[in-house]
Design an enzyme around this catalytic site. Structure first.
Site, PDB file in Angstrom:
ATOM      1  N   TYR A  16     -14.345  29.774  -8.579  1.00  0.00           N
ATOM      2  CA  TYR A  16     -15.782  29.533  -9.092  1.00  0.00           C
ATOM      3  C   TYR A  16     -15.915  29.186 -10.535  1.00  0.00           C
ATOM      4  O   TYR A  16     -16.960  29.416 -11.249  1.00  0.00           O
ATOM      5  CB  TYR A  16     -16.606  30.580  -8.537  1.00  0.00           C
ATOM      6  N   THR A 117     -18.860  55.672 -35.876  1.00  0.00           N
ATOM      7  CA  THR A 117     -17.833  55.961 -34.930  1.00  0.00           C
ATOM      8  C   THR A 117     -17.947  54.676 -34.222  1.00  0.00           C
ATOM      9  O   THR A 117     -18.763  53.848 -33.998  1.00  0.00           O
ATOM     10  CB  THR A 117     -18.138  57.399 -34.028  1.00  0.00           C
ATOM     11  N   HIS A 166     -39.935  41.331  15.385  1.00  0.00           N
ATOM     12  CA  HIS A 166     -38.762  42.054  16.330  1.00  0.00           C
ATOM     13  C   HIS A 166     -38.194  40.748  16.998  1.00  0.00           C
ATOM     14  O   HIS A 166     -37.737  41.065  17.899  1.00  0.00           O
ATOM     15  CB  HIS A 166     -39.578  42.852  17.317  1.00  0.00           C
ATOM     16  N   GLN A 243     -22.154  61.360 -28.332  1.00  0.00           N
ATOM     17  CA  GLN A 243     -21.382  60.053 -29.004  1.00  0.00           C
ATOM     18  C   GLN A 243     -21.581  58.719 -28.464  1.00  0.00           C
ATOM     19  O   GLN A 243     -21.443  57.812 -29.109  1.00  0.00           O
ATOM     20  CB  GLN A 243     -19.928  60.344 -29.122  1.00  0.00           C
ATOM     21  N   SER A 291     -17.141  21.789  10.513  1.00  0.00           N
ATOM     22  CA  SER A 291     -16.107  22.491  11.369  1.00  0.00           C
ATOM     23  C   SER A 291     -14.842  21.934  11.321  1.00  0.00           C
ATOM     24  O   SER A 291     -14.729  20.622  11.641  1.00  0.00           O
ATOM     25  CB  SER A 291     -16.633  22.954  12.619  1.00  0.00           C
TER      26      SER A 291
END
Length: 448
Positions: A16, A117, A166, A243, A291
């Site tokens: 990709y 830092t 359903h 930190q 397919s």
């Protein structure tokens, strides 16, 4: 083997790559160095603006040029320095000091990274790259997809369709409205997402401006930090930190993205099912194969591809959201290696959105099938009939319709109209009931 599309271990950098290679501007090692250099330079320039250090005009111009022209060669120089320092942020500092030597600005060199830092750089550069990726890539891609869904909703707003609850035939709906469900869901979650600030940490070794304060005790370093982070970098400075940044807001971003991904998964599964029901055909492309064994097949692979990529993204976002806000005492290093993976779920999401768009572009509405499904399911108007009978104070209307329709092999128009004819109601009501069809029993929805 050399790294290329065939030898890459991750499909993001392999199969990709062509779809997401532009994301290396935000999430690669090169990008991390670029943003670190940018933050270090902006910080030094801000020190100059606040007259903490004197920066000649030529130095300012040179620093701007270093940031603007940062390239792979510059990144490689930093990597070479890191081989000696074994510290990535210190390597950036030494790189910039060497660049200052180019304009004979030796007196300025020690103001690079002054009082900071490494997490003051990491926890501003990473949120900044994340913010840019979200605003320039993620939100536009998501909003474009939302607009496409809105276009489909408008195109099909008057197309009646058998609903299924359903998995069973249910009160009819409109195809366009079903697409608007996803438009509204995405709109709501994007709105929530955009209210989450892009948080940053900037406050010295343990968050208290210790080094800054001891050097210049009369300076208001909290105001300095807020102005630098909020106004110069366009982020939101957290006031009380260890930190490292809390990552709570970043975790909120991840959780919001997971919810959006789940909406898209739901969309993919619904469209996949509509295709399987033949409500949609798919455009074919000459030379493509559906397919390896069955020549007739046109598989809904784009929606399947998207669903898979969204699932991978969610799994990674779940870990990021759960891990990053947790750190031992004032700091441990577990966030560092995890943060380097921010681009992985992000890339999978972009791949998924592109796949959904591709799949949507292939859809061909099969109105004949939608119509025939409605005609084959006249039982769905039973709800309408029993509701009107309730209005007319007819005794036990639900039970009467249940006896007629529930579990029966096939209820057609003739059966429904025969039942209506036997009802002890006025001719006007019978006429009203017989006017109801699966195609027009659609209710009302808001404007879209």
């Amino acid at each position: 083997m050399e790294l290329n599309a065939l030898s890459a271990i991750s499909p993001i950098d392999g199969r990709y790559r062509g779809q997401v290679q532009h994301l290396d501007e935000y999430f690669s090692e090169y990008a991390l160095m670029k943003y670190r250099v940018l933050v270090e330079i902006e910080y030094l320039l801000f020190l100059g603006e606040k007259k903490i250090v004197k920066l000649p005009a030529k130095v300012k111009a040179h620093l701007r040029k270093v940031a603007e022209e940062f390239d792979f060669a510059a990144a490689q120089q930093i990597k070479d320095i890191e081989k000696i320092t074994n510290h990535d942020v210190k390597a950036v500092e030494y790189f910039l000091k060497a660049r200052l030597d180019e304009v004979e600005a030796g007196e300025v060199k020690e103001w690079i990274h002054f009082g900071l830092t490494s997490q003051d750089i990491n926890n501003t550069s990473i949120p900044l790259s994340w913010k840019n990726a979200v605003e320039h890539e993620y939100l536009p891609a998501l909003l474009n997809l939302q607009h496409k869904l809105h276009d489909f909703a408008n195109d099909w707003k008057h197309v009646p369709m058998l609903a299924r609850t359903h998995g069973q035939p249910a009160s009819p709906t409109r195809l366009g409205k079903e697409f608007m469900v996803f438009v509204e869901r995405l709109e709501g979650q994007v709105e929530l997402f955009t209210h989450i600030p892009f948080a940053a940490k900037f406050g010295g070794a343990t968050g208290n401006f210790n080094a800054h304060h001891v050097a210049f005790p009369k300076r208001n370093w909290i105001d300095f930090g807020n102005e630098f982070v909020n106004n110069i970098l366009g982020l939101h400075r957290m006031q009380f930190t260890t930190q490292i940044e809390h990552y709570d807001n970043m975790a909120a971003h991840f959780d919001a993205m997971k919810r959006i991904n789940n909406i898209l998964i739901d969309l993919c599964r619904d469209i996949w099912t509509y295709i399987s029901m033949d409500y949609f055909k798919q455009q074919t492309k000459k030379g493509e194969v559906g397919s390896s064994a069955m020549p007739h097949k046109v598989n809904p692979i784009d929606f399947e591809n998207a669903e898979g990529n969204l699932g991978i993204a969610n799994a990674l976002l779940e870990h990021l959201a759960a891990k990053l806000p947790v750190s031992r005492l004032q700091r441990d290093l577990t966030d560092s290696t995890v943060l380097r993976n921010l681009g992985v779920p992000f890339s999978h999401i972009i791949i998924a959105i592109k796949a959904i768009e591709k799949g949507l572009g292939k859809l061909l509405l099969n109105e004949k099938k939608l119509h025939s499904d409605l005609e084959d399911n006249w039982a769905v108007v039973a709800e309408a009939i029993q509701t009107i009978l309730r209005r007319e104070n007819y005794p036990k209307p639900y039970e009467a319709l249940k006896e007629l329709t529930r579990g029966k092999a096939h209820i057609d128009k003739k059966a429904i109209h025969s039942f209506i004819t036997t009802l002890k109601v006025s001719g006007e009501v019978k006429k009203e009931l017989k006017a109801i069809t699966p195609q027009n029993y659609l209710g009302v929805v808001g404007e879209f």
